[in-house]
Design an enzyme around this catalytic site. Sequence first.
Site, short mmCIF file in Angstrom:
data_model
loop_
_atom_site.label_atom_id
_atom_site.label_comp_id
_atom_site.label_asym_id
_atom_site.label_seq_id
_atom_site.Cartn_x
_atom_site.Cartn_y
_atom_site.Cartn_z
N LYS A 54 3.48 -12.40 18.66
CA LYS A 54 4.62 -11.78 17.97
C LYS A 54 5.42 -10.86 18.90
O LYS A 54 6.64 -10.98 19.02
CB LYS A 54 4.04 -10.95 16.82
CG LYS A 54 4.88 -10.80 15.62
CD LYS A 54 4.00 -10.50 14.37
CE LYS A 54 2.96 -9.41 14.57
NZ LYS A 54 3.48 -8.04 14.48
N ARG A 74 5.39 -7.28 5.28
CA ARG A 74 4.04 -7.83 5.33
C ARG A 74 3.40 -7.95 3.96
O ARG A 74 2.27 -8.45 3.85
CB ARG A 74 3.16 -6.92 6.18
CG ARG A 74 2.87 -7.48 7.56
CD ARG A 74 2.54 -6.32 8.45
NE ARG A 74 1.44 -6.54 9.33
CZ ARG A 74 1.57 -6.33 10.66
NH1 ARG A 74 2.73 -5.98 11.18
NH2 ARG A 74 0.53 -6.47 11.43
N ARG A 97 -8.07 -7.80 10.04
CA ARG A 97 -6.60 -7.95 10.15
C ARG A 97 -6.19 -9.39 9.88
O ARG A 97 -5.15 -9.65 9.26
CB ARG A 97 -6.13 -7.48 11.53
CG ARG A 97 -6.14 -5.95 11.66
CD ARG A 97 -6.07 -5.48 13.11
NE ARG A 97 -4.91 -5.96 13.81
CZ ARG A 97 -4.87 -6.24 15.13
NH1 ARG A 97 -5.97 -6.10 15.86
NH2 ARG A 97 -3.79 -6.66 15.68
N ARG A 116 -8.41 -10.47 24.47
CA ARG A 116 -7.65 -9.33 24.97
C ARG A 116 -8.23 -8.00 24.48
O ARG A 116 -7.71 -6.94 24.81
CB ARG A 116 -6.18 -9.46 24.58
CG ARG A 116 -5.87 -9.02 23.17
CD ARG A 116 -4.38 -9.03 22.86
NE ARG A 116 -4.14 -8.48 21.55
CZ ARG A 116 -3.08 -8.73 20.80
NH1 ARG A 116 -2.15 -9.53 21.23
NH2 ARG A 116 -2.93 -8.17 19.62
N ARG A 133 -5.84 -0.52 22.17
CA ARG A 133 -5.51 -0.33 20.76
C ARG A 133 -6.77 0.03 19.99
O ARG A 133 -7.84 -0.49 20.26
CB ARG A 133 -4.90 -1.62 20.19
CG ARG A 133 -3.46 -1.81 20.61
CD ARG A 133 -2.87 -3.10 20.09
NE ARG A 133 -2.98 -3.26 18.64
CZ ARG A 133 -2.11 -3.96 17.93
NH1 ARG A 133 -1.08 -4.54 18.51
NH2 ARG A 133 -2.29 -4.10 16.63
P1 AMP Z 1 1.04 -4.87 14.58
O1 AMP Z 1 1.26 -4.17 15.87
O2 AMP Z 1 2.26 -5.54 14.03
O3 AMP Z 1 -0.16 -5.79 14.59
O4 AMP Z 1 0.68 -3.72 13.50
C1 AMP Z 1 -0.42 -2.86 13.70
C2 AMP Z 1 -0.81 -2.15 12.41
O5 AMP Z 1 0.32 -1.37 11.94
C3 AMP Z 1 -1.15 -3.04 11.23
O6 AMP Z 1 -2.50 -3.49 11.28
C4 AMP Z 1 -0.91 -2.09 10.07
O7 AMP Z 1 -1.95 -1.14 9.96
C5 AMP Z 1 0.33 -1.36 10.51
N1 AMP Z 1 1.58 -2.02 10.07
C6 AMP Z 1 2.52 -2.62 10.87
N2 AMP Z 1 3.52 -3.13 10.13
C7 AMP Z 1 3.21 -2.86 8.83
C8 AMP Z 1 3.83 -3.14 7.59
N3 AMP Z 1 4.98 -3.83 7.51
N4 AMP Z 1 3.21 -2.72 6.45
C9 AMP Z 1 2.07 -2.02 6.50
N5 AMP Z 1 1.43 -1.73 7.64
C10 AMP Z 1 1.98 -2.14 8.80
#
Ligand code: AMP
Length: 189
Positions: A13, A88, A144, A127, A133
Amino acid sequence: MRLLLIAPPGAGKGTQAKAVSAHYGIDTISTGELLRREVAAGTRLGLSVREYLDRGDLVPDPLMRDLVTAAVQEADRRGGFLLDGYPRTLAQAEEGRRWAREQAMPVDAAIYLEVSPPELLRRLLGRSGAEGRSDDREATIRHRLEVFETTTRPLLDLYRELGILLTVDGEQSVEAVTADILAGLSSGS
Ligand code: AMP
C-alpha cells in the site's frame, strides 16, 4: 484526482500510494503514518490511539474523523489526494461518502490491491522488525490480517456497487502493479 487505496497489511500500500500520487502530482494521505506521527510526538490524540496501534486494532471512527477531514481538505485545495488506509470500516466509508457529497468532492476510484493471505503473511513476517513498527509481532500481524478480512473487506462490495472499484493483482512486481493501477485509472475501468 481523488483516490482511495484499500489493501490488507503487506500488500504494498505505502509503496504504491507514493508512486501513484507522484504520477498525478497529488498528496498521499496515509492515516497509519499520521497516527504513528501523533504517537511519536506524544500529542493528546497520540496518547489515546497508541494502544490500538500496538494491538493492531482499528482506532475508533470518531477519533479518525477530524484527522482525516483536515488532511483531505488541505490536499484537495492543492489538486487532489490519494487516501492510503482510509476508510477501513463501513461506518467510515458511509461518513466519507456523506462528507464528499456535502463538499462536492466525488472520489474517482477506489483501488484494491489483491494479495493472497499466505503471501501477505510471508511478506509481513519477512519484514518484521525491519521498520521498527510496534505492530509487527507475529500475533499482531495475524490480528491485523483478520481485521482486514472481517471489517475492511466488505467495503469492496460497496465500491463495486458504486462502479468505482479498480482491482489490481498485487502479487506482481512493484512496477507492474503501478502500471496496472495507472492503466486502470486512465481507462476508467
Ligand atoms: P497502516 O499503516 O495503514 O497499516 O495502519 C496502521 C494502524 O493505524 C492500523 O493497524 C490501525 O491501528 C490504525 N489505522 C490506520 N488507518 C485507520 C483507519 N482508517 N481507521 C482506524 N484505524 C486506522
